[in-house]
Design a protein around this motif. Structure first.
Motif, short mmCIF file in Angstrom:
data_model
loop_
_atom_site.label_atom_id
_atom_site.label_comp_id
_atom_site.label_asym_id
_atom_site.label_seq_id
_atom_site.Cartn_x
_atom_site.Cartn_y
_atom_site.Cartn_z
N UNK A 38 -22.25 16.17 -138.95
CA UNK A 38 -22.04 15.81 -137.69
C UNK A 38 -22.31 14.52 -137.17
N UNK A 39 -23.63 14.11 -137.71
CA UNK A 39 -24.11 12.81 -137.50
C UNK A 39 -23.18 11.58 -137.90
N UNK A 40 -22.57 11.69 -139.07
CA UNK A 40 -21.72 10.76 -139.86
C UNK A 40 -20.38 10.96 -139.02
N UNK A 41 -19.88 12.05 -138.86
CA UNK A 41 -18.66 12.14 -137.88
C UNK A 41 -18.51 11.15 -136.74
N UNK A 42 -19.67 11.45 -135.82
CA UNK A 42 -20.00 10.66 -134.57
C UNK A 42 -19.99 9.45 -134.85
N UNK A 43 -20.76 8.83 -135.98
CA UNK A 43 -20.54 7.44 -136.30
C UNK A 43 -19.30 6.94 -136.67
N UNK A 44 -18.61 7.53 -137.40
CA UNK A 44 -17.35 7.16 -137.75
C UNK A 44 -16.16 7.00 -136.54
N UNK A 45 -16.33 7.94 -135.50
CA UNK A 45 -15.80 7.75 -134.31
C UNK A 45 -16.16 6.80 -133.57
N UNK A 46 -17.35 6.33 -133.27
CA UNK A 46 -17.72 5.33 -132.64
C UNK A 46 -17.08 4.04 -133.49
N UNK A 47 -17.30 3.87 -134.65
CA UNK A 47 -16.90 2.44 -135.15
C UNK A 47 -15.32 2.60 -135.18
N UNK A 48 -14.71 3.44 -134.98
CA UNK A 48 -13.22 3.65 -134.95
C UNK A 48 -12.85 2.95 -133.60
N UNK A 49 -13.72 3.40 -132.32
CA UNK A 49 -13.53 2.87 -131.03
C UNK A 49 -13.80 1.56 -130.74
N UNK A 50 -15.18 1.35 -131.32
CA UNK A 50 -15.79 0.06 -130.83
C UNK A 50 -15.83 -1.03 -131.90
N UNK A 51 -15.55 -0.85 -133.32
CA UNK A 51 -15.69 -1.75 -134.27
C UNK A 51 -16.75 -1.54 -135.19
#
Length: 121
Positions: A38-51
Motif C-alpha cells: 500500500x505504501x509503495x503503491x501510493x508512492x508510485x501513484x504520486x510519482x505518476x501524477x507529479x513526476x
C-alpha cells in the motif's frame, strides 16, 4: 557468539515452538506485506501524477537526510523503497520462520519499482 547460542535455545524451546504453531504466520505475513504494498503503491501513484521528484517519502525526515547523504539517494521514490525494505526486515516485523516469504516479498517490491521505471523510460 553467546547471543547466537541464546537465540538458538530460544527458537528451539518448546514454548517458542508451540507459540509459532498457534499463531497463524502466513496471515501475519500477508498483513505486513500488504502494508508495504500500500505504501509503495501510493508512492508510485504520486510519482505518476507529479513526476520523479515528487515528495513520496513517508519515513522519518532525519533518516531521509541521512540516506541522501550517506547512500547517495536522490529520487524520493527510491528512498521510499529502501526505507520500506528496511522496515520489512526490521526486528519488530520480521519473523525467522517466514524468511522465505519476506525474501520473496522484498524481491516483488523491487520488481514493482523496476517495472515502473522501465515503463517510464
Amino acid at each position: 557468539r553467546s547471543v547466537e547460542r541464546a537465540q538458538s535455545r530460544l527458537y528451539a524451546h518448546p514454548t517458542t515452538i508451540d507459540y509459532y504453531k498457534r499463531w497463524n504466520l502466513p496471515i501475519y505475513y500477508q498483513l505486513r506485506f500488504a502494508e508495504f504494498c500500500k505504501r509503495l503503491d501510493k508512492a508510485l501513484e504520486v510519482v505518476t501524477k507529479e513526476g520523479w521528484q515528487a515528495d513520496v517519502f513517508t519515513g522519518d525526515k532525519g533518516e531521509e537526510k541521512k540516506m541522501r547523504e550517506t547512500l547517495g539517494f536522490e529520487v524520493p521514490l527510491f528512498l521510499e523503497l529502501y526505507d520500506g525494505l528496511l522496515s520489512l526486515w526490521s526486528p519488530n516485523v520480521f519473523l525467522r520462520p517466514l524468511t522465505h516469504r519476506f525474501l520473496r516479498g522484498a524481491v516483488q517490491l523491487v520488481g514493482r519499482v523496476l517495472a515502473f521505471v522501465r515503463e517510464g523510460l
